[in-house]
Write a protein that holds these residues in place. Structure first.
Motif, mmCIF file in Angstrom:
data_model
loop_
_atom_site.group_PDB
_atom_site.id
_atom_site.type_symbol
_atom_site.label_atom_id
_atom_site.label_comp_id
_atom_site.label_asym_id
_atom_site.label_seq_id
_atom_site.Cartn_x
_atom_site.Cartn_y
_atom_site.Cartn_z
ATOM 1 N N THR A 94 0.815 -1.219 0.000
ATOM 2 C CA THR A 94 0.000 0.000 0.000
ATOM 3 C C THR A 94 0.847 1.266 0.000
ATOM 4 O O THR A 94 0.361 2.325 -0.384
ATOM 5 N N GLY A 95 2.083 1.189 0.467
ATOM 6 C CA GLY A 95 2.906 2.382 0.606
ATOM 7 C C GLY A 95 2.627 3.149 1.880
ATOM 8 O O GLY A 95 3.213 4.200 2.122
ATOM 9 N N VAL A 115 -4.270 5.753 1.389
ATOM 10 C CA VAL A 115 -3.475 5.610 0.172
ATOM 11 C C VAL A 115 -3.881 6.659 -0.857
ATOM 12 O O VAL A 115 -3.030 7.346 -1.447
ATOM 13 N N ALA A 116 -5.175 6.795 -1.073
ATOM 14 C CA ALA A 116 -5.661 7.732 -2.094
ATOM 15 C C ALA A 116 -5.340 9.176 -1.731
ATOM 16 O O ALA A 116 -4.829 9.943 -2.554
ATOM 17 N N SER A 123 0.755 15.365 1.707
ATOM 18 C CA SER A 123 0.767 16.298 2.833
ATOM 19 C C SER A 123 0.291 15.568 4.075
ATOM 20 O O SER A 123 -0.226 14.448 4.009
ATOM 21 N N SER A 124 0.476 16.192 5.233
ATOM 22 C CA SER A 124 -0.194 15.705 6.438
ATOM 23 C C SER A 124 -1.703 15.782 6.205
ATOM 24 O O SER A 124 -2.188 16.733 5.594
ATOM 25 N N GLY A 143 3.430 9.440 4.755
ATOM 26 C CA GLY A 143 2.607 8.260 4.517
ATOM 27 C C GLY A 143 2.441 7.366 5.727
ATOM 28 O O GLY A 143 2.026 6.215 5.591
ATOM 29 N N ASP A 144 2.733 7.876 6.920
ATOM 30 C CA ASP A 144 2.513 7.098 8.142
ATOM 31 C C ASP A 144 1.045 7.191 8.559
ATOM 32 O O ASP A 144 0.504 8.298 8.677
#
Length: 259
Positions: A94-95, A115-116, A123-124, A143-144
């Protein structure tokens, strides 16, 4: 073309992507009692109605928060499309780096939305999904998936008021012009809608404060789900409304895993 299915507690949202374009979107009622053949008939009718050739579908991806429906849906896909569906879950790329205490507890729809939105905005983020339950998700700029909040959806809240108060009727979810109302129906609508807007604004404000303390400054607030526009009209914190965020996330995840 890619066939995407987002299985929620109330509805299954289905879509067909050609490259990055969402060609068509449909909704079916979620019913775990239906057999794979019953779902196959419904999907076949949708394809025929929209004049889409099933043989042009190169892949299928499913995200689901309803485990007991998956056997029927997966079997339907194998039978109708002659393909094995990609199911969002452990082992699927998923990243997104999940920071939950137990990553397996995070609903597939929340990950797909992350993900989208991350792909779109880099960005946050605070992501709000107005479904059967309303979920608030905090996603870092790298991406966390940091965590979030879950609360009863607006329809659940409305139905509970009708069911538990003997003299109160079931009402349409429409926002009155005022909070001081002159009849019972409008009073209930004002309490439900404006009360929910207040809840959303407060929770998002608290999430943003906590994110900024972590170094995730100025998160973009993205809303999706059936009632997103209704709440966004009165909210002071929602920046973007993306109706098909989950379907877009499914397309992106499919692209990441299609090899």
């Amino acid at each position: 073309m890619v066939f995407v299915l987002d299985v929620g507690n109330t509805n299954i949202v289905l879509g067909i992507y050609k490259d990055k374009e969402l060609m068509v979107e449909w909704r079916l009622s979620t019913d775990y009692k239906k057999t794979s053949d019953e779902y196959m008939i419904e999907v076949s009718q949708l394809f025929n109605y929209s004049k889409i050739d099933v043989n042009e579908v190169s892949g299928v991806i499913i995200s689901s928060v309803v485990p007991n429906i998956m056997y029927s849906l997966e079997h339907m896909v194998r039978k109708f499309f002659n393909k094995k569906p990609l199911v969002v879950g452990p082992g699927v790329k998923t990243g997104i780096n999940i920071k939950y205490d137990n990553p397996k507890e995070v609903g597939a729809d929340r990950i797909v939305n992350a993900v989208a939105a991350h792909e779109m905005y880099k960005s946050s983020l605070v992501i709000i999904d107005f479904g059967t339950a309303t979920t608030f998700c905090a996603v870092g700029k790298n991406g966390d998936y940091i965590g979030g909040t879950i609360c009863p959806g607006i329809k659940i809240s409305s139905d509970a008021l009708f069911q538990r108060a003997a003299k109160l009727p079931k009402v349409e979810l429409v926002k009155p012009d005022t909070v001081i109302c002159k009849n019972t129906v409008s009073s209930m609508q004002a309490g439900i809608i404006y009360g929910y807007i207040g809840q959303v604004d407060y929770i998002v404000t608290k999430i943003k404060q906590e994110m900024e303390a972590m170094g995730e400054s100025c998160p973009i607030v993205v809303a999706t789900g059936g009632l997103a526009n209704l709440i966004a009209e009165g909210s002071t914190v929602i920046d973007k409304v993306v109706p098909y965020l989950t379907l877009e996330g499914l397309r992106i995840i499919y692209e990441k895993n299609k090899e």
